[in-house]
Design an enzyme around this catalytic site. Sequence first.
Site, PDB file in Angstrom:
ATOM      1  N   GLY A   5     -12.188 -55.198  80.607  1.00 28.41           N
ATOM      2  CA  GLY A   5     -13.409 -55.782  80.050  1.00 28.41           C
ATOM      3  C   GLY A   5     -13.799 -55.154  78.726  1.00 28.41           C
ATOM      4  O   GLY A   5     -12.973 -54.496  78.086  1.00 28.41           O
ATOM      5  N   LEU A  16     -14.486 -57.016  76.252  1.00 31.00           N
ATOM      6  CA  LEU A  16     -13.465 -57.798  75.538  1.00 31.00           C
ATOM      7  C   LEU A  16     -13.735 -57.912  74.034  1.00 31.00           C
ATOM      8  O   LEU A  16     -14.869 -58.061  73.602  1.00 31.00           O
ATOM      9  CB  LEU A  16     -13.341 -59.198  76.154  1.00 31.00           C
ATOM     10  CG  LEU A  16     -12.924 -59.241  77.626  1.00 31.00           C
ATOM     11  CD1 LEU A  16     -12.722 -60.693  78.082  1.00 31.00           C
ATOM     12  CD2 LEU A  16     -11.671 -58.412  77.884  1.00 31.00           C
ATOM     13  N   HIS A  17     -12.645 -57.820  73.269  1.00 30.82           N
ATOM     14  CA  HIS A  17     -12.709 -57.935  71.813  1.00 30.82           C
ATOM     15  C   HIS A  17     -11.564 -58.814  71.342  1.00 30.82           C
ATOM     16  O   HIS A  17     -10.784 -59.330  72.164  1.00 30.82           O
ATOM     17  CB  HIS A  17     -12.668 -56.533  71.176  1.00 30.82           C
ATOM     18  CG  HIS A  17     -11.541 -55.684  71.688  1.00 30.82           C
ATOM     19  ND1 HIS A  17     -10.221 -55.963  71.432  1.00 30.82           N
ATOM     20  CD2 HIS A  17     -11.541 -54.574  72.474  1.00 30.82           C
ATOM     21  CE1 HIS A  17      -9.464 -55.055  72.012  1.00 30.82           C
ATOM     22  NE2 HIS A  17     -10.236 -54.199  72.664  1.00 30.82           N
ATOM     23  N   HIS A  65      -8.037 -58.281  72.854  1.00 33.76           N
ATOM     24  CA  HIS A  65      -7.814 -58.917  74.157  1.00 33.76           C
ATOM     25  C   HIS A  65      -7.608 -60.424  73.970  1.00 33.76           C
ATOM     26  O   HIS A  65      -6.736 -61.025  74.595  1.00 33.76           O
ATOM     27  CB  HIS A  65      -9.032 -58.728  75.064  1.00 33.76           C
ATOM     28  CG  HIS A  65      -9.305 -57.312  75.468  1.00 33.76           C
ATOM     29  ND1 HIS A  65     -10.440 -56.638  75.095  1.00 33.76           N
ATOM     30  CD2 HIS A  65      -8.588 -56.440  76.226  1.00 33.76           C
ATOM     31  CE1 HIS A  65     -10.427 -55.424  75.615  1.00 33.76           C
ATOM     32  NE2 HIS A  65      -9.314 -55.268  76.298  1.00 33.76           N
ATOM     33  N   GLN A 115      -7.874 -44.336  87.233  1.00 27.91           N
ATOM     34  CA  GLN A 115      -7.107 -43.946  86.047  1.00 27.91           C
ATOM     35  C   GLN A 115      -7.921 -43.078  85.097  1.00 27.91           C
ATOM     36  O   GLN A 115      -7.443 -42.683  84.034  1.00 27.91           O
ATOM     37  CB  GLN A 115      -6.543 -45.175  85.331  1.00 27.91           C
ATOM     38  CG  GLN A 115      -7.569 -46.005  84.583  1.00 27.91           C
ATOM     39  CD  GLN A 115      -6.950 -47.263  84.017  1.00 27.91           C
ATOM     40  OE1 GLN A 115      -6.550 -48.141  84.766  1.00 27.91           O
ATOM     41  NE2 GLN A 115      -6.864 -47.353  82.698  1.00 27.91           N
ATOM     42  N   LYS A 172      -0.945 -51.269  71.589  1.00 29.65           N
ATOM     43  CA  LYS A 172      -1.874 -50.177  71.278  1.00 29.65           C
ATOM     44  C   LYS A 172      -1.731 -49.068  72.324  1.00 29.65           C
ATOM     45  O   LYS A 172      -1.804 -47.901  72.020  1.00 29.65           O
ATOM     46  CB  LYS A 172      -3.320 -50.676  71.256  1.00 29.65           C
ATOM     47  CG  LYS A 172      -4.276 -49.614  70.766  1.00 29.65           C
ATOM     48  CD  LYS A 172      -5.695 -50.030  70.905  1.00 29.65           C
ATOM     49  CE  LYS A 172      -6.206 -49.888  72.302  1.00 29.65           C
ATOM     50  NZ  LYS A 172      -6.892 -48.627  72.602  1.00 29.65           N
ATOM     51  N   GLN A 186       1.612 -46.931  78.073  1.00 32.95           N
ATOM     52  CA  GLN A 186       1.283 -47.753  79.244  1.00 32.95           C
ATOM     53  C   GLN A 186       2.282 -48.901  79.377  1.00 32.95           C
ATOM     54  O   GLN A 186       2.796 -49.180  80.468  1.00 32.95           O
ATOM     55  CB  GLN A 186      -0.132 -48.297  79.089  1.00 32.95           C
ATOM     56  CG  GLN A 186      -0.520 -49.361  80.082  1.00 32.95           C
ATOM     57  CD  GLN A 186      -1.979 -49.747  79.956  1.00 32.95           C
ATOM     58  OE1 GLN A 186      -2.846 -49.044  80.444  1.00 32.95           O
ATOM     59  NE2 GLN A 186      -2.257 -50.856  79.305  1.00 32.95           N
ATOM     60  N   VAL A 210      -3.887 -55.267  67.458  1.00 38.44           N
ATOM     61  CA  VAL A 210      -4.813 -56.023  66.603  1.00 38.44           C
ATOM     62  C   VAL A 210      -5.820 -55.030  66.021  1.00 38.44           C
ATOM     63  O   VAL A 210      -6.355 -54.185  66.748  1.00 38.44           O
ATOM     64  CB  VAL A 210      -5.539 -57.116  67.418  1.00 38.44           C
ATOM     65  CG1 VAL A 210      -6.501 -57.903  66.541  1.00 38.44           C
ATOM     66  CG2 VAL A 210      -4.519 -58.043  68.080  1.00 38.44           C
ATOM     67  N   SER A 229     -12.196 -51.292  73.306  1.00 42.11           N
ATOM     68  CA  SER A 229     -13.520 -51.413  73.941  1.00 42.11           C
ATOM     69  C   SER A 229     -14.338 -50.166  73.650  1.00 42.11           C
ATOM     70  O   SER A 229     -15.563 -50.221  73.547  1.00 42.11           O
ATOM     71  CB  SER A 229     -13.357 -51.561  75.456  1.00 42.11           C
ATOM     72  OG  SER A 229     -12.418 -52.552  75.744  1.00 42.11           O
TER      73      SER A 229
HETATM   74  P1  AMP Z   1      -8.002 -52.500  78.161  1.00 42.43           P
HETATM   75  O1  AMP Z   1      -9.094 -53.448  78.513  1.00 42.43           O
HETATM   76  O2  AMP Z   1      -8.347 -51.551  77.066  1.00 42.43           O
HETATM   77  O3  AMP Z   1      -7.373 -51.839  79.369  1.00 42.43           O
HETATM   78  O4  AMP Z   1      -6.851 -53.402  77.537  1.00 42.43           O
HETATM   79  C1  AMP Z   1      -6.311 -54.497  78.222  1.00 42.43           C
HETATM   80  C2  AMP Z   1      -5.038 -54.903  77.527  1.00 42.43           C
HETATM   81  O5  AMP Z   1      -5.329 -55.257  76.173  1.00 42.43           O
HETATM   82  C3  AMP Z   1      -4.012 -53.751  77.477  1.00 42.43           C
HETATM   83  O6  AMP Z   1      -2.725 -54.274  77.663  1.00 42.43           O
HETATM   84  C4  AMP Z   1      -4.199 -53.219  76.076  1.00 42.43           C
HETATM   85  O7  AMP Z   1      -3.037 -52.607  75.555  1.00 42.43           O
HETATM   86  C5  AMP Z   1      -4.521 -54.490  75.310  1.00 42.43           C
HETATM   87  N1  AMP Z   1      -5.253 -54.178  74.088  1.00 42.43           N
HETATM   88  C6  AMP Z   1      -6.397 -53.474  73.979  1.00 42.43           C
HETATM   89  N2  AMP Z   1      -6.748 -53.347  72.669  1.00 42.43           N
HETATM   90  C7  AMP Z   1      -5.779 -53.972  71.954  1.00 42.43           C
HETATM   91  C8  AMP Z   1      -5.549 -54.182  70.563  1.00 42.43           C
HETATM   92  N3  AMP Z   1      -6.377 -53.706  69.641  1.00 42.43           N
HETATM   93  N4  AMP Z   1      -4.458 -54.875  70.196  1.00 42.43           N
HETATM   94  C9  AMP Z   1      -3.593 -55.352  71.132  1.00 42.43           C
HETATM   95  N5  AMP Z   1      -3.755 -55.196  72.449  1.00 42.43           N
HETATM   96  C10 AMP Z   1      -4.827 -54.509  72.861  1.00 42.43           C
END
Ligand code: AMP
Length: 287
Positions: A31, A33-34, A37, A64, A152, A156, A179, A189
Amino acid sequence: MKVITSVSGMQRLALRLLQQQRRRVVVPTMGGLHEGHLALVRRAQQLAGKKGVVIVSIFVNPIQFNVTNDFRHYPRTLQDDLKKLRRAGVTIAFCPGEKEMYPAAAQTAVETGELSKYLCGAARPGHFRGVATVVAKLFHILQPEIALFGEKDFQQLAVIRQMVADLNFPIKIVGHPTVREPGGLAMSSRNRRLSPAGRVRARCLSEALRECRRLARSGVRETASLKKKARHLIGRNGRVDYIEVVDEKNLHPVKRLEGRCRMALAVFVEGVRLIDNCPLASPLNLC
Ligand code: AMP
Protein backbone atom coordinates in the site's frame (compact mmCIF):
# COMPACT_ATOMS: atom_id res chain seq x y z
CA MET A 1 -13.31 -3.58 -8.80
CA LYS A 2 -13.86 -6.36 -6.27
CA VAL A 3 -12.31 -5.67 -2.86
CA ILE A 4 -11.69 -8.87 -0.95
CA THR A 5 -10.52 -9.05 2.62
CA SER A 6 -10.90 -12.73 3.51
CA VAL A 7 -8.35 -15.38 2.63
CA SER A 8 -10.99 -18.05 1.99
CA GLY A 9 -13.05 -15.72 -0.24
CA MET A 10 -9.97 -14.78 -2.24
CA GLN A 11 -8.84 -18.39 -2.56
CA ARG A 12 -12.28 -19.47 -3.85
CA LEU A 13 -12.28 -16.70 -6.43
CA ALA A 14 -8.71 -17.46 -7.50
CA LEU A 15 -9.56 -21.14 -8.01
CA ARG A 16 -12.64 -20.17 -10.06
CA LEU A 17 -10.49 -17.94 -12.28
CA LEU A 18 -8.01 -20.80 -12.64
CA GLN A 19 -10.79 -23.19 -13.73
CA GLN A 20 -12.02 -20.60 -16.22
CA GLN A 21 -8.45 -20.50 -17.55
CA ARG A 22 -8.27 -16.74 -17.16
CA ARG A 23 -4.75 -15.42 -16.88
CA ARG A 24 -4.06 -14.13 -13.37
CA VAL A 25 -1.42 -11.46 -12.95
CA VAL A 26 -0.55 -10.33 -9.44
CA VAL A 27 1.14 -7.22 -8.05
CA PRO A 28 1.92 -7.65 -4.34
CA THR A 29 2.22 -4.35 -2.44
CA MET A 30 2.18 -2.94 1.06
CA GLY A 31 0.00 0.00 0.00
CA GLY A 32 0.88 3.67 0.22
CA LEU A 33 0.49 3.42 -3.53
CA HIS A 34 2.44 5.73 -5.85
CA GLU A 35 3.28 5.98 -9.53
CA GLY A 36 5.89 3.21 -9.17
CA HIS A 37 3.22 0.74 -8.06
CA LEU A 38 0.86 1.99 -10.77
CA ALA A 39 3.52 1.40 -13.43
CA LEU A 40 3.66 -2.24 -12.27
CA VAL A 41 -0.15 -2.37 -12.46
CA ARG A 42 -0.13 -1.07 -16.06
CA ARG A 43 2.50 -3.64 -17.03
CA ALA A 44 0.39 -6.32 -15.30
CA GLN A 45 -2.64 -5.24 -17.34
CA GLN A 46 -0.65 -5.59 -20.56
CA LEU A 47 0.49 -9.06 -19.53
CA ALA A 48 -3.03 -10.10 -18.49
CA GLY A 49 -4.55 -9.07 -21.81
CA LYS A 50 -8.29 -8.55 -22.37
CA LYS A 51 -9.44 -11.84 -20.88
CA GLY A 52 -7.05 -11.87 -17.92
CA VAL A 53 -7.38 -10.31 -14.49
CA VAL A 54 -5.02 -8.17 -12.47
CA ILE A 55 -5.01 -8.73 -8.72
CA VAL A 56 -3.26 -6.17 -6.51
CA SER A 57 -2.65 -7.19 -2.92
CA ILE A 58 -2.25 -4.63 -0.17
CA PHE A 59 -0.86 -5.94 3.07
CA VAL A 60 1.67 -4.41 5.45
CA ASN A 61 3.44 -7.57 6.46
CA PRO A 62 4.48 -7.39 10.13
CA ILE A 63 6.93 -10.31 9.97
CA GLN A 64 9.27 -8.55 7.53
CA PHE A 65 9.85 -5.56 9.81
CA ASN A 66 12.68 -5.99 12.25
CA VAL A 67 12.19 -2.51 13.71
CA THR A 68 8.79 -2.04 15.39
CA ASN A 69 8.82 1.72 14.87
CA ASP A 70 9.24 1.31 11.12
CA PHE A 71 6.21 -1.01 11.07
CA ARG A 72 4.16 1.37 13.19
CA HIS A 73 4.98 4.36 10.98
CA TYR A 74 4.58 2.57 7.66
CA PRO A 75 2.05 4.58 5.57
CA ARG A 76 -1.45 3.09 5.65
CA THR A 77 -3.69 4.79 3.12
CA LEU A 78 -6.14 2.04 2.15
CA GLN A 79 -9.08 4.17 0.95
CA ASP A 80 -6.82 6.35 -1.16
CA ASP A 81 -5.07 3.23 -2.52
CA LEU A 82 -8.37 1.63 -3.52
CA LYS A 83 -9.38 4.83 -5.31
CA LYS A 84 -6.15 4.73 -7.31
CA LEU A 85 -6.63 1.07 -8.20
CA ARG A 86 -10.24 1.66 -9.27
CA ARG A 87 -9.13 4.54 -11.46
CA ALA A 88 -6.42 2.32 -12.96
CA GLY A 89 -9.04 -0.29 -13.88
CA VAL A 90 -7.77 -3.07 -11.59
CA THR A 91 -10.10 -6.10 -11.40
CA ILE A 92 -9.45 -7.32 -7.86
CA ALA A 93 -7.87 -5.80 -4.75
CA PHE A 94 -6.97 -8.24 -1.99
CA CYS A 95 -6.56 -6.40 1.33
CA PRO A 96 -6.55 -8.80 4.26
CA GLY A 97 -6.12 -7.63 7.84
CA GLU A 98 -3.27 -8.86 9.99
CA LYS A 99 -5.43 -11.41 11.86
CA GLU A 100 -6.69 -12.79 8.56
CA MET A 101 -3.16 -13.47 7.28
CA TYR A 102 -1.73 -14.58 10.62
CA PRO A 103 -4.66 -15.91 12.68
CA ALA A 104 -2.33 -17.64 15.13
CA ALA A 105 1.39 -17.66 15.76
CA ALA A 106 2.67 -19.48 12.67
CA GLN A 107 5.16 -22.30 13.04
CA THR A 108 6.17 -22.56 9.40
CA ALA A 109 8.21 -20.12 7.34
CA VAL A 110 10.24 -19.94 4.14
CA GLU A 111 13.95 -19.91 4.95
CA THR A 112 16.10 -17.91 2.54
CA GLY A 113 19.77 -18.60 1.95
CA GLU A 114 22.87 -17.08 0.43
CA LEU A 115 21.05 -14.32 -1.51
CA SER A 116 19.75 -12.78 1.68
CA LYS A 117 23.12 -12.72 3.41
CA TYR A 118 24.26 -9.31 2.20
CA LEU A 119 22.84 -5.79 1.70
CA CYS A 120 19.36 -5.43 3.24
CA GLY A 121 19.55 -9.04 4.45
CA ALA A 122 22.57 -8.21 6.60
CA ALA A 123 21.18 -4.85 7.70
CA ARG A 124 17.70 -6.21 8.53
CA PRO A 125 17.97 -9.71 10.05
CA GLY A 126 14.91 -11.84 9.31
CA HIS A 127 13.58 -9.41 6.72
CA PHE A 128 13.76 -11.70 3.68
CA ARG A 129 12.46 -14.68 5.64
CA GLY A 130 9.39 -12.52 6.34
CA VAL A 131 9.15 -11.40 2.71
CA ALA A 132 9.52 -14.91 1.27
CA THR A 133 6.99 -16.30 3.73
CA VAL A 134 4.30 -13.72 2.98
CA VAL A 135 4.89 -13.92 -0.79
CA ALA A 136 4.59 -17.73 -0.64
CA LYS A 137 1.32 -17.33 1.27
CA LEU A 138 0.06 -14.77 -1.26
CA PHE A 139 0.98 -17.09 -4.14
CA HIS A 140 -1.04 -19.91 -2.56
CA ILE A 141 -3.99 -17.60 -1.97
CA LEU A 142 -3.94 -15.75 -5.31
CA GLN A 143 -2.78 -18.57 -7.62
CA PRO A 144 -1.07 -16.22 -10.10
CA GLU A 145 0.37 -17.22 -13.44
CA ILE A 146 2.56 -14.11 -13.42
CA ALA A 147 3.70 -11.88 -10.54
CA LEU A 148 5.41 -8.49 -10.86
CA PHE A 149 8.10 -7.06 -8.60
CA GLY A 150 10.09 -3.83 -8.85
CA GLU A 151 13.84 -3.61 -9.41
CA LYS A 152 13.97 -0.91 -6.75
CA ASP A 153 13.96 -3.85 -4.33
CA PHE A 154 16.31 -5.88 -6.48
CA GLN A 155 17.49 -8.16 -3.68
CA GLN A 156 13.85 -8.96 -2.96
CA LEU A 157 13.33 -9.72 -6.65
CA ALA A 158 16.33 -12.09 -6.59
CA VAL A 159 15.13 -13.82 -3.40
CA ILE A 160 11.64 -14.33 -4.87
CA ARG A 161 12.99 -15.68 -8.17
CA GLN A 162 15.12 -18.13 -6.17
CA MET A 163 12.18 -19.17 -3.98
CA VAL A 164 9.97 -19.78 -7.02
CA ALA A 165 12.68 -21.93 -8.60
CA ASP A 166 13.57 -23.82 -5.41
CA LEU A 167 9.98 -24.54 -4.36
CA ASN A 168 8.58 -25.15 -7.87
CA PHE A 169 5.93 -22.46 -7.89
CA PRO A 170 4.44 -22.53 -11.43
CA ILE A 171 4.69 -18.74 -11.63
CA LYS A 172 6.57 -16.42 -13.94
CA ILE A 173 8.29 -13.59 -12.06
CA VAL A 174 8.56 -10.34 -14.01
CA GLY A 175 10.84 -7.50 -12.89
CA HIS A 176 9.98 -3.85 -13.55
CA PRO A 177 12.50 -0.98 -13.80
CA THR A 178 12.59 1.56 -10.97
CA VAL A 179 10.24 4.50 -11.39
CA ARG A 180 11.70 7.82 -10.24
CA GLU A 181 10.57 11.33 -9.34
CA PRO A 182 11.69 13.98 -11.84
CA GLY A 183 14.67 14.81 -9.54
CA GLY A 184 15.84 11.17 -9.60
CA LEU A 185 14.56 10.01 -6.20
CA ALA A 186 13.24 6.44 -6.47
CA MET A 187 9.53 6.46 -5.67
CA SER A 188 8.73 4.78 -2.38
CA SER A 189 5.84 4.72 0.08
CA ARG A 190 8.36 5.82 2.69
CA ASN A 191 9.01 9.09 0.81
CA ARG A 192 5.71 10.35 2.28
CA ARG A 193 7.44 10.51 5.63
CA LEU A 194 10.03 13.01 4.35
CA SER A 195 9.67 16.78 4.68
CA PRO A 196 9.98 18.81 1.44
CA ALA A 197 13.61 19.54 2.37
CA GLY A 198 14.17 15.85 3.14
CA ARG A 199 12.88 14.91 -0.30
CA VAL A 200 15.46 17.19 -1.87
CA ARG A 201 18.22 15.75 0.32
CA ALA A 202 17.07 12.22 -0.52
CA ARG A 203 18.11 12.84 -4.11
CA CYS A 204 21.66 12.14 -2.90
CA LEU A 205 21.01 8.40 -3.30
CA SER A 206 20.27 8.51 -7.02
CA GLU A 207 22.90 11.22 -7.58
CA ALA A 208 25.57 9.03 -5.96
CA LEU A 209 24.48 6.05 -8.07
CA ARG A 210 24.50 8.12 -11.26
CA GLU A 211 27.98 9.45 -10.58
CA CYS A 212 29.34 5.97 -9.79
CA ARG A 213 27.75 4.65 -12.95
CA ARG A 214 29.49 7.41 -14.91
CA LEU A 215 32.82 6.62 -13.26
CA ALA A 216 32.39 2.91 -14.02
CA ARG A 217 31.68 3.69 -17.65
CA SER A 218 34.78 5.85 -17.79
CA GLY A 219 36.94 2.95 -16.58
CA VAL A 220 37.05 2.96 -12.77
CA ARG A 221 37.06 -0.67 -11.66
CA GLU A 222 37.97 -0.68 -7.99
CA THR A 223 34.72 -0.81 -6.08
CA ALA A 224 36.39 0.65 -2.96
CA SER A 225 36.90 3.97 -4.75
CA LEU A 226 33.35 3.91 -6.11
CA LYS A 227 31.93 3.27 -2.65
CA LYS A 228 34.11 6.04 -1.22
CA LYS A 229 32.82 8.43 -3.87
CA ALA A 230 29.21 7.48 -3.15
CA ARG A 231 29.73 7.96 0.59
CA HIS A 232 31.26 11.37 -0.08
CA LEU A 233 28.33 12.41 -2.29
CA ILE A 234 25.83 11.38 0.34
CA GLY A 235 27.82 13.38 2.89
CA ARG A 236 25.61 15.20 5.34
CA ASN A 237 22.40 14.52 3.47
CA GLY A 238 21.84 11.23 5.25
CA ARG A 239 23.28 8.48 7.41
CA VAL A 240 24.61 5.58 5.38
CA ASP A 241 23.34 2.13 6.40
CA TYR A 242 25.32 0.40 3.67
CA ILE A 243 26.86 1.06 0.27
CA GLU A 244 27.89 -2.05 -1.61
CA VAL A 245 28.76 -3.28 -5.08
CA VAL A 246 27.66 -6.86 -5.74
CA ASP A 247 27.69 -9.44 -8.48
CA GLU A 248 24.18 -9.46 -9.97
CA LYS A 249 23.96 -13.25 -10.04
CA ASN A 250 24.78 -14.18 -6.46
CA LEU A 251 24.75 -10.75 -4.74
CA HIS A 252 28.21 -11.31 -3.30
CA PRO A 253 30.19 -8.10 -2.75
CA VAL A 254 32.94 -7.61 -5.35
CA LYS A 255 36.25 -5.78 -5.20
CA ARG A 256 36.54 -5.16 -8.94
CA LEU A 257 33.89 -4.55 -11.58
CA GLU A 258 33.73 -7.62 -13.77
CA GLY A 259 30.68 -8.93 -15.57
CA ARG A 260 27.33 -7.66 -14.40
CA CYS A 261 27.54 -5.78 -11.13
CA ARG A 262 25.15 -3.57 -9.21
CA MET A 263 25.68 -0.82 -6.71
CA ALA A 264 23.10 -0.82 -3.94
CA LEU A 265 22.71 1.49 -0.99
CA ALA A 266 20.53 2.16 2.00
CA VAL A 267 20.56 5.59 3.60
CA PHE A 268 18.59 7.11 6.46
CA VAL A 269 17.26 10.57 5.60
CA GLU A 270 15.35 12.26 8.44
CA GLY A 271 15.24 8.85 10.12
CA VAL A 272 13.54 7.23 7.11
CA ARG A 273 15.39 4.30 5.58
CA LEU A 274 15.60 4.65 1.80
CA ILE A 275 17.11 2.19 -0.67
CA ASP A 276 18.18 2.42 -4.29
CA ASN A 277 20.41 0.57 -6.75
CA CYS A 278 21.66 0.63 -10.32
CA PRO A 279 23.71 -1.56 -12.64
CA LEU A 280 27.39 -0.65 -12.93
CA ALA A 281 29.00 -1.56 -16.18
CA SER A 282 32.67 -2.23 -16.64
CA PRO A 283 33.89 -0.65 -19.91
CA LEU A 284 33.80 -4.08 -21.56
CA ASN A 285 30.27 -4.77 -20.51
CA LEU A 286 28.29 -1.56 -20.96
CA CYS A 287 24.66 -1.71 -19.86
P1 AMP B 1 6.04 -2.10 -1.64
O1 AMP B 1 4.63 -1.65 -1.52
O2 AMP B 1 7.04 -1.03 -1.33
O3 AMP B 1 6.32 -3.41 -0.95
O4 AMP B 1 6.26 -2.39 -3.19
C1 AMP B 1 5.43 -3.27 -3.90
C2 AMP B 1 6.10 -3.59 -5.21
O5 AMP B 1 6.29 -2.38 -5.95
C3 AMP B 1 7.50 -4.21 -5.01
O6 AMP B 1 7.70 -5.20 -5.98
C4 AMP B 1 8.41 -3.03 -5.22
O7 AMP B 1 9.69 -3.39 -5.69
C5 AMP B 1 7.65 -2.25 -6.28
N1 AMP B 1 8.04 -0.84 -6.26
C6 AMP B 1 8.01 0.00 -5.21
N2 AMP B 1 8.50 1.22 -5.57
C7 AMP B 1 8.87 1.11 -6.87
C8 AMP B 1 9.45 2.01 -7.81
N3 AMP B 1 9.77 3.25 -7.48
N4 AMP B 1 9.67 1.56 -9.06
C9 AMP B 1 9.36 0.29 -9.41
N5 AMP B 1 8.80 -0.60 -8.57
C10 AMP B 1 8.57 -0.20 -7.32
